[in-house]
Design an enzyme around this catalytic site. Structure first.
Site, PDB file in Angstrom:
ATOM      1  N   ALA A  29      38.729  85.377  46.858  1.00 43.19           N
ATOM      2  CA  ALA A  29      37.398  85.094  47.399  1.00 43.19           C
ATOM      3  C   ALA A  29      36.397  84.963  46.262  1.00 43.19           C
ATOM      4  O   ALA A  29      36.755  84.979  45.090  1.00 43.19           O
ATOM      5  CB  ALA A  29      36.980  86.208  48.361  1.00 43.19           C
ATOM      6  N   ASN A  30      35.122  84.805  46.602  1.00 39.85           N
ATOM      7  CA  ASN A  30      34.058  84.801  45.594  1.00 39.85           C
ATOM      8  C   ASN A  30      32.824  85.486  46.171  1.00 39.85           C
ATOM      9  O   ASN A  30      32.824  85.892  47.334  1.00 39.85           O
ATOM     10  CB  ASN A  30      33.772  83.371  45.111  1.00 39.85           C
ATOM     11  CG  ASN A  30      33.233  82.499  46.218  1.00 39.85           C
ATOM     12  OD1 ASN A  30      32.148  82.731  46.752  1.00 39.85           O
ATOM     13  ND2 ASN A  30      34.002  81.483  46.599  1.00 39.85           N
ATOM     14  N   ARG A  31      31.776  85.611  45.370  1.00 40.58           N
ATOM     15  CA  ARG A  31      30.631  86.433  45.747  1.00 40.58           C
ATOM     16  C   ARG A  31      29.560  85.732  46.569  1.00 40.58           C
ATOM     17  O   ARG A  31      28.480  86.266  46.765  1.00 40.58           O
ATOM     18  CB  ARG A  31      29.975  87.015  44.491  1.00 40.58           C
ATOM     19  CG  ARG A  31      30.871  87.972  43.738  1.00 40.58           C
ATOM     20  CD  ARG A  31      30.111  88.612  42.589  1.00 40.58           C
ATOM     21  NE  ARG A  31      31.009  89.355  41.734  1.00 40.58           N
ATOM     22  CZ  ARG A  31      31.485  90.567  42.013  1.00 40.58           C
ATOM     23  NH1 ARG A  31      31.127  91.174  43.134  1.00 40.58           N
ATOM     24  NH2 ARG A  31      32.309  91.167  41.182  1.00 40.58           N
ATOM     25  N   SER A  32      29.822  84.537  47.055  1.00 41.34           N
ATOM     26  CA  SER A  32      28.802  83.850  47.854  1.00 41.34           C
ATOM     27  C   SER A  32      28.471  84.650  49.109  1.00 41.34           C
ATOM     28  O   SER A  32      29.360  85.103  49.828  1.00 41.34           O
ATOM     29  CB  SER A  32      29.313  82.461  48.258  1.00 41.34           C
ATOM     30  OG  SER A  32      28.449  81.884  49.208  1.00 41.34           O
ATOM     31  N   ALA A  95      30.384  77.859  48.676  1.00 40.59           N
ATOM     32  CA  ALA A  95      31.059  78.115  47.400  1.00 40.59           C
ATOM     33  C   ALA A  95      32.562  78.053  47.685  1.00 40.59           C
ATOM     34  O   ALA A  95      33.220  79.060  47.933  1.00 40.59           O
ATOM     35  CB  ALA A  95      30.661  79.481  46.855  1.00 40.59           C
TER      36      ALA A  95
END
Ligand code: C5P
Length: 224
Positions: A29-32, A95
């Site tokens: 995942a990512n921090r969006s 993102a």
């Protein structure tokens, strides 16, 4: 109350991160946070647009008056976007993960004596570029985002050309700015065939959304 400057216009927005499965219980995942994309959806709906929000996994409620479609992975997001066309405006604020695991495990990967597993990654489709370069049914206004930690202008210009979109909304997401996950944003709008970007002062993500919607409405009133 805001006037109905996008009344009857169909607007598609992607928002949030994507989750790329490793196995049934793990993902990349990512921090969006999805905040900026959701704020744009709310602002567009308040301006009278017919809004479809295609969202990755976020901790935000479905905005009122917006058709919200929840997806997990980049491949699911692309399929949902294609199913939502045609639209007059498409805003790609998600993102999207650049890579996914080539062969996600059908079962939970177990710890074993062989040590850590090696994950083979493959590239995800670029949703923005796929839609911006469509031969038929391309939305007349395609807007991408560029979250950069350095060389914001060069990267934004290159992205406009490479992805085939009409505008790039660029912001500096270096950790020191607090933009990623935070409530405020400072953006520059790079417009195809327009030399200088439009630099907006720092403001809340809600205000960026309202101003973006007003800017979009301007392009319609000057072109139609
Ligand atoms: O290349 P980069 O990821 O920085 O480009 C960001 C822009 O492209 C954003 O508008 C993002 O939503 C979009 N994008 C996409 N699909 C991808 C990667 C990025 O739609 N796989």
């Amino acid at each position: 109350a805001q006037t109905q400057i996008l009344k009857g216009r169909r607007v598609l927005i992607t928002a949030g991160p994507t989750h790329e499965p490793i196995d049934p219980v793990r993902y990349i995942a990512n921090r969006s946070s999805g905040k900026q994309g959701y704020a744009i959806a709310v602002a567009a709906a308040a301006a009278g647009a017919d809004v479809v929000l295609i969202s990755g996994p976020v901790n935000l409620p479905d905005p009122k008056g917006v058709k919200t479609i929840r997806v997990e992975s980049a491949q699911e997001m692309l399929a949902a976007v294609e199913a939502a066309l045609p639209t007059e405006v498409a805003i790609f604020a998600a993102a999207v993960a650049d890579w996914r695991v080539a062969q996600a495990g059908a079962q939970k990967i177990k710890k074993g004596k062989d040590g850590a597993p090696a994950l083979e990654l493959v590239e995800n489709p670029d949703i923005l570029a796929t839609i911006a370069k469509r031969a038929t049914g391309r939305p007349p206004l395609v807007i991408g985002f560029a979250a950069e930690t350095e060389h914001v202008a060069e990267n934004a210009r290159a992205k406009l050309a490479r992805k085939g979109c009409d505008w790039i909304v660029a912001n500096d997401v270096s950790p020191a700015t607090g933009i990623m996950g935070g409530d405020s944003n400072a953006v520059q709008i790079f417009i195809k065939d327009q030399e200088a970007p439009e630099a907006w002062p720092a403001m809340s993500k809600t205000d960026v959304a309202a101003r973006l919607v007003a800017r979009i409405a301007d392009t319609f009133s000057s072109s139609t």
